[in-house]
Design a protein around this motif. Structure first.
Motif, PDB file in Angstrom:
ATOM      1  N   LEU A  27      37.696  51.832  51.136  1.00  0.00           N
ATOM      2  CA  LEU A  27      38.116  52.039  52.523  1.00  0.00           C
ATOM      3  C   LEU A  27      37.257  51.224  53.485  1.00  0.00           C
ATOM      4  CD1 LEU A  27      38.841  55.876  52.500  1.00  0.00           C
ATOM      5  CD2 LEU A  27      40.505  54.029  52.709  1.00  0.00           C
ATOM      6  N   ASP A  28      35.956  51.112  53.182  1.00  0.00           N
ATOM      7  CA  ASP A  28      35.083  50.284  54.018  1.00  0.00           C
ATOM      8  C   ASP A  28      35.501  48.825  53.965  1.00  0.00           C
ATOM      9  OD1 ASP A  28      33.527  52.329  54.983  1.00  0.00           O
ATOM     10  OD2 ASP A  28      31.903  52.052  53.517  1.00  0.00           O
ATOM     11  N   GLN A  29      35.838  48.326  52.773  1.00  0.00           N
ATOM     12  CA  GLN A  29      36.265  46.939  52.632  1.00  0.00           C
ATOM     13  C   GLN A  29      37.578  46.700  53.370  1.00  0.00           C
ATOM     14  OE1 GLN A  29      36.406  46.263  48.453  1.00  0.00           O
ATOM     15  NE2 GLN A  29      34.182  46.016  48.250  1.00  0.00           N
ATOM     16  N   GLU A  30      38.498  47.643  53.280  1.00  0.00           N
ATOM     17  CA  GLU A  30      39.778  47.493  53.986  1.00  0.00           C
ATOM     18  C   GLU A  30      39.575  47.514  55.492  1.00  0.00           C
ATOM     19  OE1 GLU A  30      42.430  50.519  52.688  1.00  0.00           O
ATOM     20  OE2 GLU A  30      42.637  49.700  50.672  1.00  0.00           O
ATOM     21  N   GLY A  31      38.623  48.297  55.957  1.00  0.00           N
ATOM     22  CA  GLY A  31      38.367  48.394  57.389  1.00  0.00           C
ATOM     23  C   GLY A  31      37.712  47.156  57.949  1.00  0.00           C
ATOM     24  N   ASP A  32      36.934  46.424  57.126  1.00  0.00           N
ATOM     25  CA  ASP A  32      36.236  45.223  57.578  1.00  0.00           C
ATOM     26  C   ASP A  32      37.143  44.005  57.608  1.00  0.00           C
ATOM     27  OD1 ASP A  32      33.973  46.709  57.828  1.00  0.00           O
ATOM     28  OD2 ASP A  32      33.095  46.072  55.909  1.00  0.00           O
ATOM     29  N   ALA A  33      38.135  43.944  56.739  1.00  0.00           N
ATOM     30  CA  ALA A  33      39.006  42.771  56.663  1.00  0.00           C
ATOM     31  C   ALA A  33      40.033  42.813  57.793  1.00  0.00           C
ATOM     32  CB  ALA A  33      39.719  42.740  55.317  1.00  0.00           C
ATOM     33  N   PRO A  34      40.229  41.690  58.524  1.00  0.00           N
ATOM     34  CA  PRO A  34      41.249  41.681  59.572  1.00  0.00           C
ATOM     35  C   PRO A  34      42.643  41.718  58.958  1.00  0.00           C
ATOM     36  CG  PRO A  34      40.282  39.499  59.314  1.00  0.00           C
ATOM     37  CD  PRO A  34      39.508  40.439  58.418  1.00  0.00           C
ATOM     38  N   GLU A  35      43.536  42.378  59.634  1.00  0.00           N
ATOM     39  CA  GLU A  35      44.897  42.488  59.136  1.00  0.00           C
ATOM     40  C   GLU A  35      45.628  41.166  59.347  1.00  0.00           C
ATOM     41  OE1 GLU A  35      47.026  45.847  60.564  1.00  0.00           O
ATOM     42  OE2 GLU A  35      45.288  47.144  60.449  1.00  0.00           O
ATOM     43  N   ALA A  36      46.527  40.828  58.430  1.00  0.00           N
ATOM     44  CA  ALA A  36      47.290  39.596  58.513  1.00  0.00           C
ATOM     45  C   ALA A  36      48.260  39.675  59.683  1.00  0.00           C
ATOM     46  CB  ALA A  36      48.037  39.354  57.213  1.00  0.00           C
ATOM     47  N   GLY A  37      48.381  38.590  60.421  1.00  0.00           N
ATOM     48  CA  GLY A  37      49.352  38.529  61.517  1.00  0.00           C
ATOM     49  C   GLY A  37      48.840  39.053  62.834  1.00  0.00           C
ATOM     50  N   THR A  38      47.635  39.558  62.873  1.00  0.00           N
ATOM     51  CA  THR A  38      47.102  40.043  64.139  1.00  0.00           C
ATOM     52  C   THR A  38      46.031  39.089  64.600  1.00  0.00           C
ATOM     53  OG1 THR A  38      45.450  41.436  63.079  1.00  0.00           O
ATOM     54  CG2 THR A  38      47.567  42.464  63.611  1.00  0.00           C
ATOM     55  N   GLY A  39      46.036  38.799  65.840  1.00  0.00           N
ATOM     56  CA  GLY A  39      45.025  37.904  66.403  1.00  0.00           C
ATOM     57  C   GLY A  39      44.055  38.683  67.224  1.00  0.00           C
ATOM     58  N   THR A  40      43.073  37.992  67.765  1.00  0.00           N
ATOM     59  CA  THR A  40      42.078  38.657  68.580  1.00  0.00           C
ATOM     60  C   THR A  40      42.555  38.775  70.012  1.00  0.00           C
ATOM     61  OG1 THR A  40      40.980  36.570  69.027  1.00  0.00           O
ATOM     62  CG2 THR A  40      40.194  37.888  67.129  1.00  0.00           C
ATOM     63  N   GLY A  41      43.659  38.146  70.308  1.00  0.00           N
ATOM     64  CA  GLY A  41      44.168  38.195  71.671  1.00  0.00           C
ATOM     65  C   GLY A  41      43.613  37.083  72.535  1.00  0.00           C
ATOM     66  N   GLU A  42      42.683  36.268  72.020  1.00  0.00           N
ATOM     67  CA  GLU A  42      42.111  35.179  72.787  1.00  0.00           C
ATOM     68  C   GLU A  42      42.888  33.893  72.499  1.00  0.00           C
ATOM     69  OE1 GLU A  42      37.992  34.704  72.000  1.00  0.00           O
ATOM     70  OE2 GLU A  42      37.606  36.854  72.045  1.00  0.00           O
ATOM     71  N   ARG A  43      43.029  33.073  73.533  1.00  0.00           N
ATOM     72  CA  ARG A  43      43.717  31.783  73.365  1.00  0.00           C
ATOM     73  C   ARG A  43      42.742  30.665  73.673  1.00  0.00           C
ATOM     74  NH1 ARG A  43      49.742  32.661  75.733  1.00  0.00           N
ATOM     75  NH2 ARG A  43      50.087  34.567  74.608  1.00  0.00           N
ATOM     76  N   SER A  44      42.895  29.523  72.960  1.00  0.00           N
ATOM     77  CA  SER A  44      42.021  28.398  73.228  1.00  0.00           C
ATOM     78  C   SER A  44      42.612  27.467  74.257  1.00  0.00           C
ATOM     79  CB  SER A  44      41.699  27.581  72.005  1.00  0.00           C
ATOM     80  OG  SER A  44      42.187  28.068  70.844  1.00  0.00           O
TER      81      SER A  44
END
Length: 120
Positions: free
Chosen positions: A103-120
């Motif tokens: 569960l700790d490993q799953e919580g640390d990995a970012p989910e696929a398809g989600t971004g941080t909301g920041e744009r360059s």
């Protein structure tokens, strides 16, 4: 009047039989106060009053420990812990530790398809 006595006697007999069967079929861990054998003897020898005593004093309710406390989780119930072996306890602890690590490993990995909301 005689009918009322017959009906009352019939209902008392039904209650007595139900009390005896309920007391005898409950696991020993659900009996409060004295042992299962003593409760069965009380219900058998004191027909209606014994049944009332069984349901009020002797039978622990679902969600209660046999001592009459509120619900006690299995990890905290000393009678349950005495029943299971040390090997079983160790196996269960390892299983829980592995599950927590997963569960700790799953919580640390970012989910696929989600971004941080920041744009360059």
């Amino acid at each position: 009047m005689a009918r009322l006595l017959v009906v009352g006697g019939f209902l008392a007999a039904i209650f007595w039989i139900y009390s005896v069967v309920d007391c005898a079929l409950q696991p020993a861990t659900r009996h409060r106060g004295v042992s299962k054998g003593v409760w069965v003897a009380i219900v058998l020898l004191i027909p209606v009053l014994g049944g009332i005593l069984w349901f009020v004093l002797g039978r622990s309710r679902p969600g209660q420990s046999p001592r009459g406390d509120l619900y006690v989780p299995l990890d905290d119930d000393p009678t349950h812990l005495r029943r299971i072996s040390e090997a079983e306890q160790d196996r269960r602890i390892r299983q829980l530790e592995e599950e927590l690590a997963r569960l700790d490993q799953e919580g640390d990995a970012p989910e696929a398809g989600t971004g941080t909301g920041e744009r360059s």
